[in-house]
Design an enzyme around this catalytic site. Sequence first.
Site, PDB file in Angstrom:
ATOM      1  N   CYS A   1       0.239   3.744   2.805  1.00 26.34           N
ATOM      2  CA  CYS A   1       0.697   3.145   4.072  1.00 26.34           C
ATOM      3  C   CYS A   1       2.202   3.364   4.232  1.00 26.34           C
ATOM      4  CB  CYS A   1       0.419   1.639   4.095  1.00 26.34           C
ATOM      5  SG  CYS A   1      -1.322   1.195   3.991  1.00 26.34           S
TER       6      CYS A   1
ATOM      7  N   CYS B   1       0.837  -1.206   0.000  1.00 29.34           N
ATOM      8  CA  CYS B   1       0.000   0.000   0.000  1.00 29.34           C
ATOM      9  C   CYS B   1       0.875   1.260   0.000  1.00 29.34           C
ATOM     10  CB  CYS B   1      -0.920  -0.063   1.224  1.00 29.34           C
ATOM     11  SG  CYS B   1      -1.685   1.494   1.696  1.00 29.34           S
TER      12      CYS B   1
END
Length: 104
Positions: free
Chosen positions: A34, A31
């Site tokens: 993230c 991600c």
Amino acid sequence: MSELKITKANFDQEVMKSDLPVLLDFWAPWCGPCRMLGPVVEEIAEEYKGRAKVGKINVDEEDELAAAFRVSSIPTVVVMKGGKVVNASVGYSPKARIEAMLNV
């Protein structure tokens, strides 16, 4: 590294029974947002040492925890106090916003 790796096995001890507020970062290695949030969470973990716990939950490895928190998008940041969710945010958040969530 001051962040704890939170798993189903240590969740109760590290999060539910914590005397300190707990910041949980639900993330995954693939991600992008993230990975952008990672250094921010790490900084907060260092700066709040002794005042709060910071845990990271890999949603690919801990799908039951992600489901329990109804995490459908990542990154999701959750703040817990006394075993209860007191704040949550989905998506990348700047450090000041995460700190404000912790200081409620």
